[in-house]
Design a protein around this motif. Structure first.
Motif, PDB file in Angstrom:
ATOM      1  N   ASN A 178      16.634  13.711 -48.579  1.00 11.65           N
ATOM      2  CA  ASN A 178      16.918  14.415 -47.508  1.00 11.65           C
ATOM      3  C   ASN A 178      16.717  15.983 -47.703  1.00 11.65           C
ATOM      4  N   GLU A 179      16.417  16.094 -49.047  1.00 13.75           N
ATOM      5  CA  GLU A 179      16.052  17.722 -49.800  1.00 13.75           C
ATOM      6  C   GLU A 179      16.993  18.444 -49.332  1.00 13.75           C
ATOM      7  N   LEU A 180      18.383  18.022 -49.489  1.00 17.76           N
ATOM      8  CA  LEU A 180      19.650  18.806 -49.406  1.00 17.76           C
ATOM      9  C   LEU A 180      19.750  20.116 -50.291  1.00 17.76           C
ATOM     10  N   LYS A 181      19.919  21.231 -49.881  1.00 19.06           N
ATOM     11  CA  LYS A 181      20.030  22.353 -50.553  1.00 19.06           C
ATOM     12  C   LYS A 181      21.218  23.099 -50.427  1.00 19.06           C
ATOM     13  N   GLU A 182      21.953  23.910 -51.575  1.00 15.49           N
ATOM     14  CA  GLU A 182      22.943  24.558 -51.248  1.00 15.49           C
ATOM     15  C   GLU A 182      23.010  25.629 -50.120  1.00 15.49           C
ATOM     16  N   GLY A 183      23.926  25.746 -49.592  1.00 19.36           N
ATOM     17  CA  GLY A 183      24.033  26.563 -48.291  1.00 19.36           C
ATOM     18  C   GLY A 183      23.706  25.933 -46.967  1.00 19.36           C
ATOM     19  N   MET A 184      23.168  24.682 -47.169  1.00 14.51           N
ATOM     20  CA  MET A 184      23.190  23.887 -45.626  1.00 14.51           C
ATOM     21  C   MET A 184      24.258  23.399 -45.159  1.00 14.51           C
ATOM     22  N   VAL A 185      24.506  23.366 -43.818  1.00 15.93           N
ATOM     23  CA  VAL A 185      25.593  23.043 -43.183  1.00 15.93           C
ATOM     24  C   VAL A 185      25.740  21.749 -43.076  1.00 15.93           C
ATOM     25  N   MET A 186      26.639  20.821 -43.177  1.00 15.07           N
ATOM     26  CA  MET A 186      26.553  19.370 -42.762  1.00 15.07           C
ATOM     27  C   MET A 186      28.080  18.774 -42.091  1.00 15.07           C
ATOM     28  N   ARG A 187      28.027  18.201 -41.380  1.00 17.89           N
ATOM     29  CA  ARG A 187      29.078  17.350 -40.571  1.00 17.89           C
ATOM     30  C   ARG A 187      29.020  16.039 -41.315  1.00 17.89           C
ATOM     31  N   VAL A 188      30.084  15.543 -41.423  1.00 15.26           N
ATOM     32  CA  VAL A 188      30.413  14.197 -41.814  1.00 15.26           C
ATOM     33  C   VAL A 188      31.395  13.636 -40.939  1.00 15.26           C
ATOM     34  N   PHE A 189      30.702  12.558 -40.129  1.00 16.53           N
ATOM     35  CA  PHE A 189      31.417  11.632 -38.985  1.00 16.53           C
ATOM     36  C   PHE A 189      31.736  10.505 -39.782  1.00 16.53           C
ATOM     37  N   SER A 190      32.885   9.862 -39.185  1.00 16.98           N
ATOM     38  CA  SER A 190      33.414   8.326 -39.596  1.00 16.98           C
ATOM     39  C   SER A 190      33.371   7.560 -38.469  1.00 16.98           C
ATOM     40  N   PHE A 191      32.985   6.280 -38.806  1.00 16.83           N
ATOM     41  CA  PHE A 191      32.923   5.344 -37.622  1.00 16.83           C
ATOM     42  C   PHE A 191      33.135   4.054 -38.445  1.00 16.83           C
ATOM     43  N   ARG A 192      33.375   2.797 -37.338  1.00 12.73           N
ATOM     44  CA  ARG A 192      33.475   1.573 -37.922  1.00 12.73           C
ATOM     45  C   ARG A 192      32.290   0.831 -37.135  1.00 12.73           C
ATOM     46  N   VAL A 193      32.094  -0.422 -38.103  1.00 12.37           N
ATOM     47  CA  VAL A 193      31.035  -1.417 -37.579  1.00 12.37           C
ATOM     48  C   VAL A 193      31.645  -2.833 -37.908  1.00 12.37           C
ATOM     49  N   HIS A 194      31.210  -3.673 -36.807  1.00  8.26           N
ATOM     50  CA  HIS A 194      31.273  -4.985 -37.026  1.00  8.26           C
ATOM     51  C   HIS A 194      32.665  -5.514 -36.693  1.00  8.26           C
ATOM     52  N   ASP A 195      33.091  -6.802 -36.694  1.00 17.37           N
ATOM     53  CA  ASP A 195      34.372  -7.397 -36.768  1.00 17.37           C
ATOM     54  C   ASP A 195      35.416  -6.780 -37.887  1.00 17.37           C
ATOM     55  N   ASP A 196      34.700  -6.785 -38.851  1.00 19.31           N
ATOM     56  CA  ASP A 196      35.387  -6.318 -40.032  1.00 19.31           C
ATOM     57  C   ASP A 196      35.739  -5.007 -40.223  1.00 19.31           C
ATOM     58  N   HIS A 197      35.325  -4.026 -38.894  1.00 17.61           N
ATOM     59  CA  HIS A 197      35.557  -2.555 -39.069  1.00 17.61           C
ATOM     60  C   HIS A 197      35.518  -1.857 -40.310  1.00 17.61           C
ATOM     61  N   LYS A 198      34.255  -2.163 -41.116  1.00 10.92           N
ATOM     62  CA  LYS A 198      33.796  -1.397 -42.237  1.00 10.92           C
ATOM     63  C   LYS A 198      33.598  -0.001 -41.922  1.00 10.92           C
ATOM     64  N   LEU A 199      34.163   0.879 -42.913  1.00  9.80           N
ATOM     65  CA  LEU A 199      34.225   2.098 -42.883  1.00  9.80           C
ATOM     66  C   LEU A 199      32.627   2.553 -43.028  1.00  9.80           C
ATOM     67  N   CYS A 200      32.090   3.682 -42.240  1.00 14.55           N
ATOM     68  CA  CYS A 200      30.716   4.199 -42.411  1.00 14.55           C
ATOM     69  C   CYS A 200      31.012   5.606 -42.173  1.00 14.55           C
ATOM     70  N   PHE A 201      30.100   6.278 -42.674  1.00 16.07           N
ATOM     71  CA  PHE A 201      29.786   7.766 -42.551  1.00 16.07           C
ATOM     72  C   PHE A 201      28.491   8.163 -42.017  1.00 16.07           C
ATOM     73  N   ALA A 202      28.322   9.113 -40.976  1.00 14.15           N
ATOM     74  CA  ALA A 202      27.158   9.564 -40.446  1.00 14.15           C
ATOM     75  C   ALA A 202      27.087  11.080 -41.104  1.00 14.15           C
ATOM     76  N   LEU A 203      26.000  11.560 -41.485  1.00 11.52           N
ATOM     77  CA  LEU A 203      25.903  12.827 -42.167  1.00 11.52           C
ATOM     78  C   LEU A 203      24.646  13.377 -41.053  1.00 11.52           C
ATOM     79  N   VAL A 204      25.088  14.781 -40.602  1.00 10.51           N
ATOM     80  CA  VAL A 204      24.291  15.409 -39.597  1.00 10.51           C
ATOM     81  C   VAL A 204      24.090  16.805 -40.269  1.00 10.51           C
ATOM     82  N   LEU A 205      22.910  17.366 -40.153  1.00 10.44           N
ATOM     83  CA  LEU A 205      22.902  18.766 -40.847  1.00 10.44           C
ATOM     84  C   LEU A 205      22.988  19.548 -39.160  1.00 10.44           C
ATOM     85  N   VAL A 206      23.548  20.632 -39.671  1.00 12.25           N
ATOM     86  CA  VAL A 206      23.821  21.601 -38.341  1.00 12.25           C
ATOM     87  C   VAL A 206      22.658  22.866 -38.443  1.00 12.25           C
TER      88      VAL A 206
END
Length: 206
Positions: A178-206
Motif C-alpha cells: 500500500n506504499e504506506l508512509k510516515e505521516g499518513m493518517v489511518m483508521r483501524v476498524f474491527s469487525f467479526r466474520v462467519h459463525d466463529d466470529h473471527k476477529l478482523c480489521f479493516a484499514l482505511v486511509l484518511v
C-alpha cells in the motif's frame, strides 16, 4: 451686448452675468462628455478582466478537483458496510485513528503500534482473545487493507511503559503493498466474520 462707458461698474456686472450664462450652458455638456468617457473606460477595463482567467476561480476549480479526488479516493479505499456484509462481517467498531509514525512503516520493526489507552472501543476483543493476549500469546486475525486485499496477521499485546496492541507478522507486506508512509493518517476498524466470529480489521486511509 452694449457697453456703458459712462458707468464702468454696470458694464462689468453685465459682462460677468453674460460670462456666467455661457459657463452654465457649456458645463452640462462637458460633464456629460466626461461621464461618457469614464463609462467607456470602465467597460474596457471590465472586458479586459473578463478576458483573463480569474485566479480566484482557478483556485476554486483546483479545490473542487482536489475534493473530488479525495472523495473518490475515500470511496475506493474505505471498507464500507456493504463490503463487510458481503464477506459475512458484522459488529463494526472504530478501534483507532492514528498518524503513522516512522517506526510503523520501518521494515526493521515490522509492526503497527496501537496504544491501548487511545483505543476508541475497548470492547473489540472477546474474553478468549483477552485471555490469550494476557498470557502473551498472539491472536490470528484477518486484515483487509485500503484496497480490500486480505492478509493474515497476528495481534499481540506488549507491555512497556504503557500497554500497546501490535499488528505484526507480514505487516511489512501490507506497508509495501500500500506504499504506506510516515505521516499518513489511518483508521483501524474491527469487525467479526462467519459463525466463529473471527476477529478482523479493516484499514482505511484518511
Amino acid at each position: 451686448m452694449r457697453f456703458h462707458d459712462d458707468d464702468l461698474q454696470t458694464t462689468i456686472k453685465l459682462m460677468r452675468k453674460k460670462l456666467l450664462q455661457i459657463q452654465q450652458k457649456e458645463l452640462p455638456a462637458a460633464v456629460m462628455s466626461h461621464k461618457k468617457k469614464k463609462k467607456k473606460k470602465k467597460i474596457i477595463n471590465i472586458r479586459s478582466h473578463c478576458d483573463q482567467p480569474s485566479l480566484a476561480n482557478n483556485t476554486d476549480v483546483e479545490t473542487d478537483s482536489r475534493n473530488a479526488r479525495t472523495a473518490s479516493h475515500s470511496k475506493t479505499l474505505i471498507c464500507d458496510d456493504d463490503f463487510i456484509t458481503s464477506i459475512g462481517g458484522s459488529e463494526v467498531e472504530l478501534v483507532i485513528e492514528k498518524r503513522l509514525t516512522q517506526s510503523d512503516v520501518n521494515k526493521n520493526h515490522g509492526r503497527l503500534l496501537i496504544p491501548a489507552m487511545k483505543v476508541k472501543n475497548q470492547g473489540f476483543l472477546n474474553d478468549d482473545e483477552k485471555m490469550k493476549l494476557g498470557n502473551k500469546e498472539d491472536v490470528s486475525v484477518l486484515v483487509f487493507d485500503p484496497e480490500k486485499r486480505r492478509w493474515v496477521l497476528n495481534l499481540g499485546k506488549w507491555r512497556m511503559s504503557n500497554e500497546y496492541y501490535v499488528l505484526k507478522t507480514k505487516w511489512n507486506d501490507v506497508v509495501n503493498a500500500n506504499e504506506l508512509k510516515e505521516g499518513m493518517v489511518m483508521r483501524v476498524f474491527s469487525f467479526r466474520v462467519h459463525d466463529d466470529h473471527k476477529l478482523c480489521f479493516a484499514l482505511v486511509l484518511v
